[in-house]
Structure formats: C-alpha cells, structure tokens
Design a protein around this motif. Structure first.
Motif, PDB file in Angstrom:
ATOM      1  N   ASP A  72       0.815  -1.222   0.000  1.00  0.00           N
ATOM      2  CA  ASP A  72       0.000   0.000   0.000  1.00  0.00           C
ATOM      3  C   ASP A  72       0.844   1.265   0.000  1.00  0.00           C
ATOM      4  OD1 ASP A  72       1.061  -0.169   2.522  1.00  0.00           O
ATOM      5  OD2 ASP A  72      -0.810   0.303   3.566  1.00  0.00           O
ATOM      6  N   ALA A  73       2.114   1.138  -0.342  1.00  0.00           N
ATOM      7  CA  ALA A  73       3.000   2.302  -0.254  1.00  0.00           C
ATOM      8  C   ALA A  73       4.138   2.195  -1.256  1.00  0.00           C
ATOM      9  CB  ALA A  73       3.561   2.430   1.163  1.00  0.00           C
ATOM     10  N   ILE A  74       4.728   3.344  -1.520  1.00  0.00           N
ATOM     11  CA  ILE A  74       5.963   3.442  -2.293  1.00  0.00           C
ATOM     12  C   ILE A  74       7.016   3.980  -1.331  1.00  0.00           C
ATOM     13  CG2 ILE A  74       7.105   4.504  -4.273  1.00  0.00           C
ATOM     14  CD1 ILE A  74       4.171   4.963  -5.380  1.00  0.00           C
ATOM     15  N   SER A  75       8.131   3.277  -1.177  1.00  0.00           N
ATOM     16  CA  SER A  75       9.069   3.656  -0.126  1.00  0.00           C
ATOM     17  C   SER A  75      10.508   3.519  -0.600  1.00  0.00           C
ATOM     18  CB  SER A  75       8.847   2.806   1.125  1.00  0.00           C
ATOM     19  OG  SER A  75       9.077   1.444   0.840  1.00  0.00           O
ATOM     20  N   GLY A  76      11.418   4.073   0.201  1.00  0.00           N
ATOM     21  CA  GLY A  76      12.834   3.995  -0.105  1.00  0.00           C
ATOM     22  C   GLY A  76      13.668   4.491   1.052  1.00  0.00           C
ATOM     23  N   GLY A  77      14.974   4.409   0.891  1.00  0.00           N
ATOM     24  CA  GLY A  77      15.894   4.892   1.914  1.00  0.00           C
ATOM     25  C   GLY A  77      17.243   5.174   1.296  1.00  0.00           C
ATOM     26  N   PHE A  78      18.037   6.029   1.957  1.00  0.00           N
ATOM     27  CA  PHE A  78      19.339   6.426   1.418  1.00  0.00           C
ATOM     28  C   PHE A  78      20.144   7.116   2.509  1.00  0.00           C
ATOM     29  CE2 PHE A  78      16.478   9.947   1.025  1.00  0.00           C
ATOM     30  CZ  PHE A  78      17.223  11.074   1.271  1.00  0.00           C
ATOM     31  N   PRO A  79      21.475   7.185   2.370  1.00  0.00           N
ATOM     32  CA  PRO A  79      22.284   7.955   3.302  1.00  0.00           C
ATOM     33  C   PRO A  79      22.441   9.393   2.802  1.00  0.00           C
ATOM     34  CG  PRO A  79      23.704   6.632   1.900  1.00  0.00           C
ATOM     35  CD  PRO A  79      22.286   6.332   1.492  1.00  0.00           C
ATOM     36  N   ALA A  80      22.196  10.351   3.682  1.00  0.00           N
ATOM     37  CA  ALA A  80      22.412  11.760   3.346  1.00  0.00           C
ATOM     38  C   ALA A  80      23.814  12.148   3.786  1.00  0.00           C
ATOM     39  CB  ALA A  80      21.380  12.637   4.045  1.00  0.00           C
ATOM     40  N   VAL A  81      24.604  12.659   2.849  1.00  0.00           N
ATOM     41  CA  VAL A  81      25.988  13.030   3.133  1.00  0.00           C
ATOM     42  C   VAL A  81      26.242  14.441   2.634  1.00  0.00           C
ATOM     43  CG1 VAL A  81      26.781  10.633   3.033  1.00  0.00           C
ATOM     44  CG2 VAL A  81      26.790  12.041   0.955  1.00  0.00           C
ATOM     45  N   PRO A  82      27.199  15.154   3.225  1.00  0.00           N
ATOM     46  CA  PRO A  82      27.493  16.515   2.789  1.00  0.00           C
ATOM     47  C   PRO A  82      27.882  16.565   1.309  1.00  0.00           C
ATOM     48  CG  PRO A  82      28.534  16.061   4.895  1.00  0.00           C
ATOM     49  CD  PRO A  82      28.021  14.758   4.377  1.00  0.00           C
TER      50      PRO A  82
END
Length: 617
Positions: free
Chosen positions: A187-197
């Motif tokens: 029921d969703a669209i999802s993701g993840g990632f590392p935020a870096v400078p």
C-alpha cells in the motif's frame, strides 16, 4: 463555558521534537506550504499529514492528521533518533526543516511549486529536497496515498520505470533522484538512502486529475523550486512596510496568500476540516470555504498592505458568488463560488479520537444577519479605494440594503453559528446598522442608487434604538451578547471596529467587561453562556486580537501593546496560528492555519501602528 487561565509564558514554543501520541503530533507542530491551488500540512517530524488534491477543498490524498492509520501520509525522516528545527526560507512559503541526529545533520526543503506556464509541467507538484549538512544520516521515506479520503481503491504500478499510484482519473508519481531505489509495497511506495554533505537527494510527487500525468526531469524540478522561491520573494518585496510587528504581519500575509484560491480569488478560512475545538468533542467543522464574515478584514488587509491585485480579485469573487443567492447571502461559499456545501461524515476516527470528521458545512444554510454588514463594509472599503463601483453591483448593493430593512428584526444564528434556537444577537444588529450606514454613505457619494435612502436612514435609527435599549446590561451598562441577556460576547467588539456608532461609555464598559470576564492572561473566550453543543473549547485567538485593537482605538495604547506582544509570542515556531489555543497547555485547537486569526493580527497591528503615529504628531 468554564473559566480558563494561562499566560504567554505557559505556552512558549516547544524545542526539538515532540513524539507522536497514538500516531498524532500536536497541532502546534504543523507548518503549511501552498501554491495558490492546494496546501499541505507538514509535521515537525517531516511527515506530510494532509493535502487535498487537485485543489485545497478537494478530497484528501494524505489525511493522517484525521486518521493516523487510514488517512495516508508522505513520511520523510532520519531513520535514527533526531530533533528538528524549522523555518520558512525568508519571504517565502517554502519550508526548511533541519534534523539533528547523533550521526550528523540533514536539511529538508519542502515546496508546492508554482506552475511553470511556459514549459510542460505537472498539474500539481510537491518537491522534497534533502541536503546533507554534516556526517552521514540514514534517511527513510514512504508515500501512502489514500485517494478520496481513503474511500477509493488505489493501484500501484510503474510507468516508464517510475512508481505511480492511481485511482480513477487521479494519479500521482514518485520520482526519486539520489534518494534510493523506490520500492512498491502492498500500500506504499518507499525507499531509503544515506544523506551526506555535498550531495542532494530529491523526491518529486507530481499529480494529475483528468489530464495526462507529467513525469518531470530532475533539472526541471530543481529549476521550478528556485523559481518558486524567487516568485514568493518578489511578491513579498512588493508589499508595504508595517511597524513594530512587521515580521508577524508579513508571515500572516504570506499565510493569507496561501489561502487565496488563485483560480477564483476566494480566500479559504483554513486548509483543513474537522480539527477539533475540544479534544473528544463534536465541534469539528469543515473550514475549506470562504466566509462572508471574513470579507471586510480580508479586503482591508489587502488594501492596507499593498495587494491591489488580490483585493480586486477577492472583491469580484465575492460579488459573483453572492449574485447566485442575491439578495440574500449564504453564510459561506465554495472556493469556486458555488453554493453546494452539504455536510457529510467520513468513517475516520478524527484527530486523537475527535469525531465526527465532517466534509461540507451545514452552517451555509443558516441566517446570519451580520454578513450583510460585512458585505456592505467590504463594498464601501473597495469603493473608497477605487472611487467607483460597477453599475450592476451598485444596483445589487442597494437591493441588499433594502433586504436589511426588511429582515433586521428577525432572530438569527449569529457570527458564531450557534446550532440552537436563533436569537437577537447584538453583533448581528450592529452589523445591520453598519450595512445601512455604508449604503447611505455610498448613496451620498452617488456610487449606488439612492431611491430608498430615507428608508435606510429610518431603519438605521430603529436598529440603533433596539441595540441601545434592549442589548445593554442595566447592571454593567455594557453591550451584551443578545437582547435581554446578561451574557457577554467578544464579537460585540466587532461592531465598534467596523464603525457602529454606539454610546462611547458603553463601548468602554464593554471592553472592560470583556477584559474582566472573558479574558484570562492574553486569552479571550468567544462568549459566556450556552450554545447548544456539547463540550468546551479553547480561547478564540481572533477575539484576543480584536480586544487589542479595541484597546488601541479606545485610547489605551500601552495596554494594547502589552497584549499584542503576548499574542505575537503565541504563534508556533514558524509563525502560524490555529483557530484556538488551550490556555492550560498552549496546544492549538481547531482548523489551521486559521485565516481569521491572521487577519485579526494584521488588523490589530495596523491599528496600533496608526495609533502610535497619531500619538507622535
């Protein structure tokens, strides 16, 4: 209504992050973004918990603020413990949230972009840019759309490799760049990632309704974000300067601009429905309409602060909308000018269990005589600013004045839209007087027909006699809520603010009575007595600003300034106000952001600034 007590000191802004309770954040922790067509509520934790699409008054696609489980939301946050700070980018309605974690810091910029009229662009577009500031911060996001208040079946598919959610003729896409590979779940669209400078991630959510869904390129999104910021800054720079509370006034004006429905010029009372005036109570109303009661404050704010285009558009929207029911006024109109406002109930639990959740508003069918005064006051302000009125509008305004002569003696539901037996509300009678006074003045300026001028003047005198003999407390010698009552009503102050020429001593006594019996610290209750609904409510913020303005006009500027300073400090961390505040906790109550609260702030600030300049002469 029980007594409440509090002070500005008790409701200072909360620092950092407030955890969700049962899936809900305090209403004070919401910010709003908008594009002149729709608006979204974004919580301090980065979740978009409300948006109606394609328009501000359309069914919600994200409605978690009213049902944490079934409402849907767009989550974007660090996947580790964090706290946050927020601001609007200067002179814009673009929100910037900075998350601080043990691993580093990340910044999220949120905007509903202003449509590019040259290039092919999405019908609506929510952009969320993530910039790493320091360290490496794991980020997670998910989009759970619930079309049609969750009543419609949602299909999740891929088009050209892009996840798309559809329901009937509605569709939204989730375009992600450097934000992890989007995954379609049940029921969703999802993701993840590392935020870096040094690296920016971007998530775009274009939306379409009954037209092709445009899948934008990243460069186009980035350019639209920059143009959106620049457009807001150009608009803000053209506004007139104000005095002591300039920043609060400008934030209120920028908020008001988000409530302007660009296709028509109407101004919505709020962007939400059914946020409770009392937790667990039934005072949950749909405010995504435009109320005639707000019209004079709205036009005055636009004229005072250098918004002639908005003033002109709003006035003509009001004239066109009211023509549909002429000569009688409907209490509120749809943003497109329509009159269909049927009240229905949604199968949602409501904010923190506060049901019912309503769409539509049955108050539209009430008789509220004060609206005629608001309409004539608005026309009078517009005519003074422009020096003219359309011939057809002039004729209609004269006919409205005739109607006031025929109906002012009727009981009504009043400005507070009581759902009990109609009464002879004092503020309603005062505004009928204002209606006829403004009509007489316009006739004297040869701006509307004067064939019934004698009748208007006679009725105006009769109304004044009624108010001064039947709407006064013999004991306190002040104006009361309704004829024959001993209850008080802060709305009576509006008669004075809009020009009702009452007895100056009674006006002063009314201000004193409101201070002594309805005011608690900076907070002012709407009225004393019953209204036919269960449960209590918080302090109504507009009433506090009306009191500050009344104090200034009554020659008590020092007290007015002290109250105004306290009220300005009651805004949330990004300068927004709801409809009401719980004095004991500082929690916002009611729909938000509340246009009338911001309009009352602008009016009071301008009045105090004028009073200060006159005192310095």
């Amino acid at each position: 209504m029980g007594a409440v007590h509090g002070s500005a000191e008790a409701v200072r802004r909360r620092p950092g992050m407030v955890p969700r309770t049962g899936g809900y954040v305090p209403l004070r922790d919401y910010a709003v973004i908008g594009d002149g067509r729709s608006a979204a509520l974004i919580a301090r934790d980065g979740a978009v918990d409300w948006i109606g699409l394609p328009d501000l008054d359309s069914p919600a696609v994200f409605g978690a603020v009213l049902d944490a489980d079934r409402g849907g939301r767009f989550l974007l946050e660090p996947a580790v413990p964090h706290r946050s700070e927020r601001r609007y980018l200067p002179d814009t309605n673009v929100l910037e949230t900075t998350f601080v974690t043990p691993h580093g810091t990340v910044r999220v910029t949120d905007a509903l972009t202003l449509r590019d009229e040259v290039a092919l662009a999405p019908m609506r577009e929510l952009l969320r840019r993530v910039d790493g500031v320091s360290g490496t911060v794991p980020m997670r996001w998910s989009v759970r759309p619930r079309f049609g208040y969750g009543t419609r079946t949602t299909r999740l598919v891929r088009r050209a490799g892009v996840p798309v959610a559809t329901a009937g003729t509605d569709a939204l896409a989730v375009c992600a760049w450097d934000a992890g590979e989007p995954v379609i779940e049940a029921d969703a669209i999802s993701g993840g990632f590392p935020a870096v400078p040094g690296r920016s991630a971007l998530i775009a959510m274009p939306f379409a309704h009954q037209e092709p869904l445009v899948l934008p390129a990243r460069a186009e999104c980035e350019a639209r974000l920059e143009r959106t910021c620049a457009a807001w800054r150009r608009w803000a720079a053209a506004r007139l300067p104000t005095g002591r509370w300039h920043q609060a006034v400008m934030r209120s004006l920028l908020t008001l601009k988000m409530l302007v429905f660009a296709p028509s010029g109407a101004v919505a009372a709020a962007v939400t429905t059914s946020l409770p005036e009392h937790l667990g109570g039934e005072r949950n109303w749909d405010y995504r309409f435009s109320w005639v009661r707000d019209s004079a404050f709205t036009l005055a704010a636009f004229l005072r602060l250098g918004c002639p285009a908005e003033a002109h558009a709003y006035f003509w929207w009001l004239m066109h909308a009211s023509q549909l029911t002429h000569p009688r006024l409907q209490v509120l109109y749809r943003l497109d000018g329509g009159t269909r406002t049927r009240e229905e109930t949604l199968p949602w639990e409501g904010y923190r269990g506060s049901s019912p959740v309503r769409t539509g508003n049955a108050a539209a069918g009430q008789t509220q005589l004060d609206t005629y005064g608001e309409l004539l006051q608005t026309a009078w302000l517009y005519a003074r600013a422009t020096g003219s009125l359309d011939v057809d509008v002039s004729r209609r305004l004269a006919e409205v004045a005739d109607l006031v002569c025929a109906t002012w003696q009727e009981p009504d539901s009043g400005i507070w839209e009581v759902r009990s037996e109609p009464r002879h509300f004092t503020q309603s009678k005062m505004m009928c007087w204002v209606a006829l006074d403004r009509a007489a003045d316009l006739a004297g300026r040869r701006l509307i027909p004067d064939r019934n001028l004698a009748r208007w003047n006679a009725a105006r005198h009769e109304i004044a006699t009624f108010v001064e003999t039947r709407c006064v407390s013999p004991r306190r010698r002040c104006y009361v809520r309704s004829a024959g009552s001993e209850d008080l009503d802060a709305a009576v102050l509006l008669g004075h603010l809009h020009g009702y020429e009452g007895d100056v001593h009674r006006v002063g006594a009314t201000i004193t009575a409101v201070e002594q019996e309805l005011r608690h610290g900076p907070f002012v209750d709407r009225y004393s007595g019953e209204d036919g609904l269960r449960g209590s409510e918080g302090a109504f913020l507009a009433c506090s600003f009306w009191l500050a303005e009344s104090l200034a006009r009554a020659g008590r500027p020092a007290q007015a300034i002290d109250l105004m300073d306290e009220l300005v400090s009651l805004a949330n961390d990004v300068g927004l106000y709801g409809e009401e505040i719980d004095p004991a906790t500082g929690d916002f109550l009611g729909n938000l952001p509340q246009g009338l609260s911001h309009l009352a702030l602008i009016s009071a600030a301008c009045a105090l600034d004028t009073a200060g300049k006159e005192a310095d002469r």
